[in-house]
Write an enzyme that holds these catalytic residues in place. Structure first.
Site, PDB file in Angstrom:
ATOM      1  N   TRP A  13      -2.408  -8.183  -5.678  1.00  0.00           N
ATOM      2  CA  TRP A  13      -3.297  -8.783  -4.678  1.00  0.00           C
ATOM      3  C   TRP A  13      -2.603  -8.888  -3.330  1.00  0.00           C
ATOM      4  O   TRP A  13      -3.240  -8.748  -2.282  1.00  0.00           O
ATOM      5  CB  TRP A  13      -3.851 -10.125  -5.169  1.00  0.00           C
ATOM      6  CG  TRP A  13      -5.018  -9.854  -6.046  1.00  0.00           C
ATOM      7  CD1 TRP A  13      -5.013  -9.723  -7.407  1.00  0.00           C
ATOM      8  CD2 TRP A  13      -6.352  -9.555  -5.622  1.00  0.00           C
ATOM      9  NE1 TRP A  13      -6.265  -9.376  -7.858  1.00  0.00           N
ATOM     10  CE2 TRP A  13      -7.103  -9.272  -6.786  1.00  0.00           C
ATOM     11  CE3 TRP A  13      -6.993  -9.491  -4.391  1.00  0.00           C
ATOM     12  CZ2 TRP A  13      -8.461  -8.930  -6.737  1.00  0.00           C
ATOM     13  CZ3 TRP A  13      -8.338  -9.165  -4.335  1.00  0.00           C
ATOM     14  CH2 TRP A  13      -9.059  -8.886  -5.500  1.00  0.00           C
ATOM     15  N   GLU A  64       6.850   3.202 -12.440  1.00  0.00           N
ATOM     16  CA  GLU A  64       5.754   2.220 -12.534  1.00  0.00           C
ATOM     17  C   GLU A  64       6.189   1.016 -13.367  1.00  0.00           C
ATOM     18  O   GLU A  64       5.872  -0.126 -13.043  1.00  0.00           O
ATOM     19  CB  GLU A  64       4.505   2.852 -13.177  1.00  0.00           C
ATOM     20  CG  GLU A  64       3.782   3.850 -12.302  1.00  0.00           C
ATOM     21  CD  GLU A  64       3.336   3.277 -10.961  1.00  0.00           C
ATOM     22  OE1 GLU A  64       2.894   2.119 -10.899  1.00  0.00           O
ATOM     23  OE2 GLU A  64       3.445   4.001  -9.958  1.00  0.00           O
ATOM     24  N   TRP A 109      -8.135 -13.695  -0.608  1.00  0.00           N
ATOM     25  CA  TRP A 109      -7.526 -12.935  -1.707  1.00  0.00           C
ATOM     26  C   TRP A 109      -7.348 -13.783  -2.963  1.00  0.00           C
ATOM     27  O   TRP A 109      -7.365 -13.281  -4.084  1.00  0.00           O
ATOM     28  CB  TRP A 109      -6.171 -12.347  -1.281  1.00  0.00           C
ATOM     29  CG  TRP A 109      -5.166 -13.382  -0.856  1.00  0.00           C
ATOM     30  CD1 TRP A 109      -5.036 -13.932   0.378  1.00  0.00           C
ATOM     31  CD2 TRP A 109      -4.177 -14.020  -1.676  1.00  0.00           C
ATOM     32  NE1 TRP A 109      -4.021 -14.872   0.386  1.00  0.00           N
ATOM     33  CE2 TRP A 109      -3.473 -14.939  -0.857  1.00  0.00           C
ATOM     34  CE3 TRP A 109      -3.794 -13.897  -3.015  1.00  0.00           C
ATOM     35  CZ2 TRP A 109      -2.430 -15.737  -1.335  1.00  0.00           C
ATOM     36  CZ3 TRP A 109      -2.758 -14.688  -3.493  1.00  0.00           C
ATOM     37  CH2 TRP A 109      -2.088 -15.596  -2.655  1.00  0.00           C
ATOM     38  N   TRP A 168     -10.277 -16.556   6.568  1.00  0.00           N
ATOM     39  CA  TRP A 168     -11.022 -15.879   5.496  1.00  0.00           C
ATOM     40  C   TRP A 168     -12.465 -16.331   5.474  1.00  0.00           C
ATOM     41  O   TRP A 168     -12.794 -17.417   5.968  1.00  0.00           O
ATOM     42  CB  TRP A 168     -10.381 -16.185   4.128  1.00  0.00           C
ATOM     43  CG  TRP A 168      -8.971 -15.695   3.994  1.00  0.00           C
ATOM     44  CD1 TRP A 168      -7.847 -16.457   3.974  1.00  0.00           C
ATOM     45  CD2 TRP A 168      -8.525 -14.335   3.862  1.00  0.00           C
ATOM     46  NE1 TRP A 168      -6.725 -15.670   3.835  1.00  0.00           N
ATOM     47  CE2 TRP A 168      -7.110 -14.358   3.760  1.00  0.00           C
ATOM     48  CE3 TRP A 168      -9.166 -13.097   3.815  1.00  0.00           C
ATOM     49  CZ2 TRP A 168      -6.341 -13.209   3.619  1.00  0.00           C
ATOM     50  CZ3 TRP A 168      -8.401 -11.940   3.664  1.00  0.00           C
ATOM     51  CH2 TRP A 168      -7.004 -12.004   3.573  1.00  0.00           C
ATOM     52  N   ASN A 200      -5.500   1.276 -12.282  1.00  0.00           N
ATOM     53  CA  ASN A 200      -4.690   0.790 -11.153  1.00  0.00           C
ATOM     54  C   ASN A 200      -5.266   1.215  -9.799  1.00  0.00           C
ATOM     55  O   ASN A 200      -5.282   0.439  -8.848  1.00  0.00           O
ATOM     56  CB  ASN A 200      -3.253   1.295 -11.296  1.00  0.00           C
ATOM     57  CG  ASN A 200      -2.376   0.788 -10.172  1.00  0.00           C
ATOM     58  OD1 ASN A 200      -2.272  -0.417  -9.957  1.00  0.00           O
ATOM     59  ND2 ASN A 200      -1.756   1.699  -9.435  1.00  0.00           N
ATOM     60  N   TRP A 233       7.995  -1.363 -11.346  1.00  0.00           N
ATOM     61  CA  TRP A 233       7.184  -2.283 -10.535  1.00  0.00           C
ATOM     62  C   TRP A 233       6.994  -3.618 -11.256  1.00  0.00           C
ATOM     63  O   TRP A 233       6.957  -4.679 -10.651  1.00  0.00           O
ATOM     64  CB  TRP A 233       5.799  -1.677 -10.245  1.00  0.00           C
ATOM     65  CG  TRP A 233       5.762  -0.794  -9.036  1.00  0.00           C
ATOM     66  CD1 TRP A 233       5.751   0.567  -9.025  1.00  0.00           C
ATOM     67  CD2 TRP A 233       5.717  -1.203  -7.650  1.00  0.00           C
ATOM     68  NE1 TRP A 233       5.704   1.023  -7.728  1.00  0.00           N
ATOM     69  CE2 TRP A 233       5.666  -0.037  -6.868  1.00  0.00           C
ATOM     70  CE3 TRP A 233       5.696  -2.448  -7.005  1.00  0.00           C
ATOM     71  CZ2 TRP A 233       5.610  -0.066  -5.472  1.00  0.00           C
ATOM     72  CZ3 TRP A 233       5.640  -2.479  -5.620  1.00  0.00           C
ATOM     73  CH2 TRP A 233       5.605  -1.303  -4.870  1.00  0.00           C
TER      74      TRP A 233
HETATM   75  C1  LIG Z   1      -4.904  -6.046  -7.463  1.00  0.00           C
HETATM   76  C2  LIG Z   1      -4.054  -5.663  -8.651  1.00  0.00           C
HETATM   77  C3  LIG Z   1      -3.926  -6.535  -9.729  1.00  0.00           C
HETATM   78  C4  LIG Z   1      -3.139  -6.207 -10.825  1.00  0.00           C
HETATM   79  N1  LIG Z   1      -3.032  -7.091 -11.872  1.00  0.00           N
HETATM   80  C5  LIG Z   1      -2.244  -6.793 -12.944  1.00  0.00           C
HETATM   81  C6  LIG Z   1      -2.123  -7.689 -14.029  1.00  0.00           C
HETATM   82  O1  LIG Z   1      -2.679  -8.798 -14.037  1.00  0.00           O
HETATM   83  N2  LIG Z   1      -1.355  -7.300 -15.089  1.00  0.00           N
HETATM   84  C7  LIG Z   1      -0.703  -6.095 -15.114  1.00  0.00           C
HETATM   85  O2  LIG Z   1      -0.024  -5.791 -16.105  1.00  0.00           O
HETATM   86  N3  LIG Z   1      -0.781  -5.247 -14.079  1.00  0.00           N
HETATM   87  C8  LIG Z   1      -1.530  -5.550 -13.011  1.00  0.00           C
HETATM   88  N4  LIG Z   1      -1.628  -4.653 -11.965  1.00  0.00           N
HETATM   89  C9  LIG Z   1      -0.802  -3.435 -12.000  1.00  0.00           C
HETATM   90  C10 LIG Z   1      -1.469  -2.183 -12.633  1.00  0.00           C
HETATM   91  O3  LIG Z   1      -2.735  -1.991 -12.084  1.00  0.00           O
HETATM   92  C11 LIG Z   1      -1.571  -2.253 -14.144  1.00  0.00           C
HETATM   93  O4  LIG Z   1      -0.339  -2.614 -14.697  1.00  0.00           O
HETATM   94  C12 LIG Z   1      -1.970  -0.889 -14.732  1.00  0.00           C
HETATM   95  O5  LIG Z   1      -3.192  -0.478 -14.198  1.00  0.00           O
HETATM   96  C13 LIG Z   1      -2.063  -0.996 -16.230  1.00  0.00           C
HETATM   97  O6  LIG Z   1      -2.522   0.196 -16.780  1.00  0.00           O
HETATM   98  P1  LIG Z   1      -1.586   1.102 -17.698  1.00  0.00           P
HETATM   99  O7  LIG Z   1      -0.961   0.271 -18.750  1.00  0.00           O
HETATM  100  O8  LIG Z   1      -2.391   2.251 -18.136  1.00  0.00           O
HETATM  101  O9  LIG Z   1      -0.479   1.540 -16.665  1.00  0.00           O
HETATM  102  P2  LIG Z   1       0.491   2.840 -16.594  1.00  0.00           P
HETATM  103  O10 LIG Z   1       0.111   3.600 -15.387  1.00  0.00           O
HETATM  104  O11 LIG Z   1       0.542   3.568 -17.870  1.00  0.00           O
HETATM  105  O12 LIG Z   1       1.891   2.140 -16.287  1.00  0.00           O
HETATM  106  C14 LIG Z   1       2.726   1.658 -17.338  1.00  0.00           C
HETATM  107  C15 LIG Z   1       3.066   0.200 -17.118  1.00  0.00           C
HETATM  108  O13 LIG Z   1       3.770   0.025 -15.896  1.00  0.00           O
HETATM  109  C16 LIG Z   1       3.446  -1.236 -15.323  1.00  0.00           C
HETATM  110  N5  LIG Z   1       2.803  -1.024 -14.031  1.00  0.00           N
HETATM  111  C17 LIG Z   1       2.143   0.063 -13.603  1.00  0.00           C
HETATM  112  N6  LIG Z   1       1.732  -0.101 -12.331  1.00  0.00           N
HETATM  113  C18 LIG Z   1       2.136  -1.323 -11.960  1.00  0.00           C
HETATM  114  C19 LIG Z   1       2.014  -2.087 -10.769  1.00  0.00           C
HETATM  115  N7  LIG Z   1       1.407  -1.600  -9.680  1.00  0.00           N
HETATM  116  N8  LIG Z   1       2.521  -3.327 -10.738  1.00  0.00           N
HETATM  117  C20 LIG Z   1       3.158  -3.843 -11.819  1.00  0.00           C
HETATM  118  N9  LIG Z   1       3.312  -3.164 -12.967  1.00  0.00           N
HETATM  119  C21 LIG Z   1       2.806  -1.931 -13.043  1.00  0.00           C
HETATM  120  C22 LIG Z   1       2.468  -1.909 -16.287  1.00  0.00           C
HETATM  121  O14 LIG Z   1       3.189  -2.735 -17.150  1.00  0.00           O
HETATM  122  C23 LIG Z   1       1.861  -0.713 -17.016  1.00  0.00           C
HETATM  123  O15 LIG Z   1       1.337  -1.031 -18.275  1.00  0.00           O
HETATM  124  C24 LIG Z   1      -2.418  -4.974 -10.843  1.00  0.00           C
HETATM  125  C25 LIG Z   1      -2.539  -4.105  -9.752  1.00  0.00           C
HETATM  126  C26 LIG Z   1      -3.345  -4.443  -8.660  1.00  0.00           C
HETATM  127  C27 LIG Z   1      -3.456  -3.493  -7.512  1.00  0.00           C
END
Ligand SMILES: Cc1cc2nc3c(=O)[nH]c(=O)nc-3n(C[C@H](O)[C@H](O)[C@H](O)COP(=O)(O)OP(=O)(O)OC[C@H]3O[C@@H](n4cnc5c(N)ncnc54)[C@H](O)[C@@H]3O)c2cc1C
Length: 530
Positions: A441, A333, A418, A365, A400, A336
């Site tokens: 997005w 993750e 979007w 849209w 997420n 990502w």
């Molecule tokens: C529509 C949409 C918008 C999003 N906008 C953002 C945003 O503005 N900022 C943001 O940091 N993340 C964003 N994310 C990714 C993700 O949802 C969040 O990083 C995550 O929910 C943060 O929670 P956590 O720290 O508990 O994550 P954990 O599950 O603990 O993951 C650890 C870290 O991994 C990274 N990570 C995890 N999943 C993703 C992912 N899909 N994409 C990129 N990095 C990821 C983050 O840095 C996160 O803190 C978005 C996802 C979607 C689907």
């Protein structure tokens, strides 16, 4: 921006902002090398608000120490940048709170942190040079931010500094693997996560130095306390009017997300120890806290992604992609986050209101104001969507899984552009981060790098039943449905709880999912045929 211009970036016919920066560094290399030491070294903090494991801060400190001159920290609040980047008030407040902690930590090392507000973002490069000159500093360090405006500003600053007899060194830090270094066998940048991730893992195995954590600075060399006495009295700037929170919101966010890198490191250790092993199986479940909630700390740079990967790897007996599925999943993750930054650097037009796939520019849209409002307020009549949107309003954060659900709902069920959702997220999230948000997005709306075809449309009901089986998440965020028992919570009007829902003012679904799905499929299909 036209699709042709986007293509020119993709083909390498237009200079990417990262290349502009590299060129500025290359072309000023000789000039910069001949610059003398000066009487101080400056580190310009941006979204790297920490002492631990910062490449540029570490280099700046080592250089100051070797030459026995003081190190000065600098931070510039730019309301125009915050507005242009849609920084949410919650994120602005978190940044200011983090600065306070940073100032205390630096102060214990006798390192001053000068903070000021610059109303006009254009004035920043000149002001940075002015401050360096005022302090007699001829060496300036900063970690690179990869958004287009920032890279271009950095490139101008390299030249402006060189002409002003200052050596500015922008440093790669925010990604674990530097953008641009991973290429396919054909020498191309990856736009698909899975092969990119394999390459990311292989690269880190071959280049373990990328996982070396940089030491934090020690006590300031020289006599900074006397030489720069006034700088130690600097106050954290107030939030600009555009980014001020109510006292109630501020107190709540302070409780939810205490600021600073000590908190971030503690959360990291705690998460890995208590929840890391179960992450793979539980991360998508909505009730309880099954993820790290470290994203606000990554976004303002209180925690480095490298430190997170290194700590997870250590906890996982030294492996990145073997041994425990929980830690492996968490590392993937974090990857990502790197991936979306790599995409941004190579395809910078995504920073200009464009989606990744040019063929998707033709999608028709909708722009229905009432439906958008219902989505924002969590009043769509789809309990899972409403719970998530209310979580966002209350916590400035969302899980997420529900980020995926609500982005799919906005763009497929409501067929709303979007970009409106992307913007709303940035304006409200405490972890708003351009690259990850755009990537998310793009995923939800099928306009991004995700290779899955557009006909993957999330069914809100199935998502709700699967990831909130007992309805606890919904009951928590949607009080109108608290009295509803059993499976009806997922679809009260269709499953026998209409009376309760109606009595408590919970709205009926604003669209029919099956019909909306057909409409979305039709719209995507016809756009691709154009
Ligand atoms: C529509 C949409 C918008 C999003 N906008 C953002 C945003 O503005 N900022 C943001 O940091 N993340 C964003 N994310 C990714 C993700 O949802 C969040 O990083 C995550 O929910 C943060 O929670 P956590 O720290 O508990 O994550 P954990 O599950 O603990 O993951 C650890 C870290 O991994 C990274 N990570 C995890 N999943 C993703 C992912 N899909 N994409 C990129 N990095 C990821 C983050 O840095 C996160 O803190 C978005 C996802 C979607 C689907």
């Amino acid at each position: 921006m036209s699709n042709e211009r986007c293509q020119a970036y993709t083909d390498g016919d237009l200079e990417r902002p990262i290349e502009t920066l590299q060129k500025a560094c290359r072309e000023t290399a000789d000039q910069r090398q001949s610059i003398s030491m000066g009487s101080a070294v400056v580190h310009w903090f941006k979204s790297d608000l920490r002492l631990h494991d910062s490449r540029a801060l570490h280099t700046a400190y080592q250089f100051a120490k070797e030459n026995q001159v003081p190190l000065i920290g600098l931070y510039i609040v730019s309301p125009e940048d915050w507005t242009a980047h849609l920084t949410s008030p919650a994120r602005a407040d978190f940044t200011l709170r983090t600065l306070k902690r940073l100032q205390q930590d630096l102060g214990e090392l006798d390192i001053p942190l000068h903070m000021e507000t610059q109303e006009k973002r254009k004035a920043i490069p000149k002001r940075v040079v002015e401050l360096c000159q005022q302090w007699g500093a001829k060496n300036l360090y900063a970690n690179i931010e990869y958004e287009v405006d920032e890279l271009r500003r950095e490139a101008r600053l390299v030249r402006l500094c060189a002409d002003s007899d200052i050596n500015f060194t922008p440093t790669h830090d925010t990604c674990v693997v530097t953008p641009g270094v991973l290429t396919s066998q054909q020498g191309k940048q990856y736009s698909v996560y899975t092969p990119w991730y394999r390459s990311w893992l292989a690269f880190l195995k071959e280049n373990p130095d990328y996982l070396e954590v940089s030491e934090e600075p020690g006590p300031n060399p020289g006599n900074a306390r006397q030489q720069f006495k006034d700088l130690f009295d600097c106050k954290v700037p107030a939030a600009p009017k555009t980014h001020t929170l109510s006292d109630e919101d501020q107190n709540r966010f302070e409780g939810l997300y205490p600021a600073g890198e000590h908190e971030a490191l503690q959360r990291l250790d705690n998460f890995l120890e208590v929840k890391g092993k179960k992450y793979e199986e539980s991360r998508s479940m909505l009730s309880g806290e099954n993820t790290s909630v470290l994203s606000p700390y990554f976004a303002c740079g209180a925690l480095s992604a490298r430190t997170a990967v290194v700590t997870a790897k250590r906890t996982n007996k030294g492996y990145l992609d073997r041994y425990d599925p929980g830690y492996m999943a968490w590392i993937s993750e974090l990857a990502w986050r790197d991936f979306y930054r790599h995409v941004l650097v190579n395809w910078p037009f995504i920073c200009m209101n464009k989606c990744f796939k040019p063929e998707n520019t033709n999608i028709e849209w909708e722009y229905d104001k009432d439906q958008f409002q219902a989505w924002c307020e969590g009043k769509t009549g789809f309990p899972i969507v409403d719970a998530a949107m209310r979580q966002l309003r209350h916590c400035a954060w969302m899980h997420n899984r529900t980020r995926m659900v609500v982005s799919s709902f906005l763009t497929k069920d409501l067929m709303l552009d979007w970009r409106r959702g992307e913007r709303y997220f940035m304006e409200n999230l405490i972890d708003g981060d351009f690259a990850s948000n755009h990537g998310g997005w793009g995923f939800g709306s099928s306009t991004g790098v995700d290779p899955q075809p557009y006909f993957r449309i999330f069914n809100p009901l199935r998502q709700s039943e699967r990831f909130d089986p007992e309805g606890e998440y919904i009951r928590h965020w949607v009080p109108e449905l608290r009295e509803v028992s059993g499976k009806a919570i997922h679809e009260p009007y269709a499953k026998g709880a209409a009376a309760i829902a109606q009595k408590n003012g919970y709205p009926r679904p604003i669209v029919d999912h099956a019909e909306s799905r057909d409409r979305a499929l039709g719209r995507f299909k016809s756009a691709l045929q154009k």
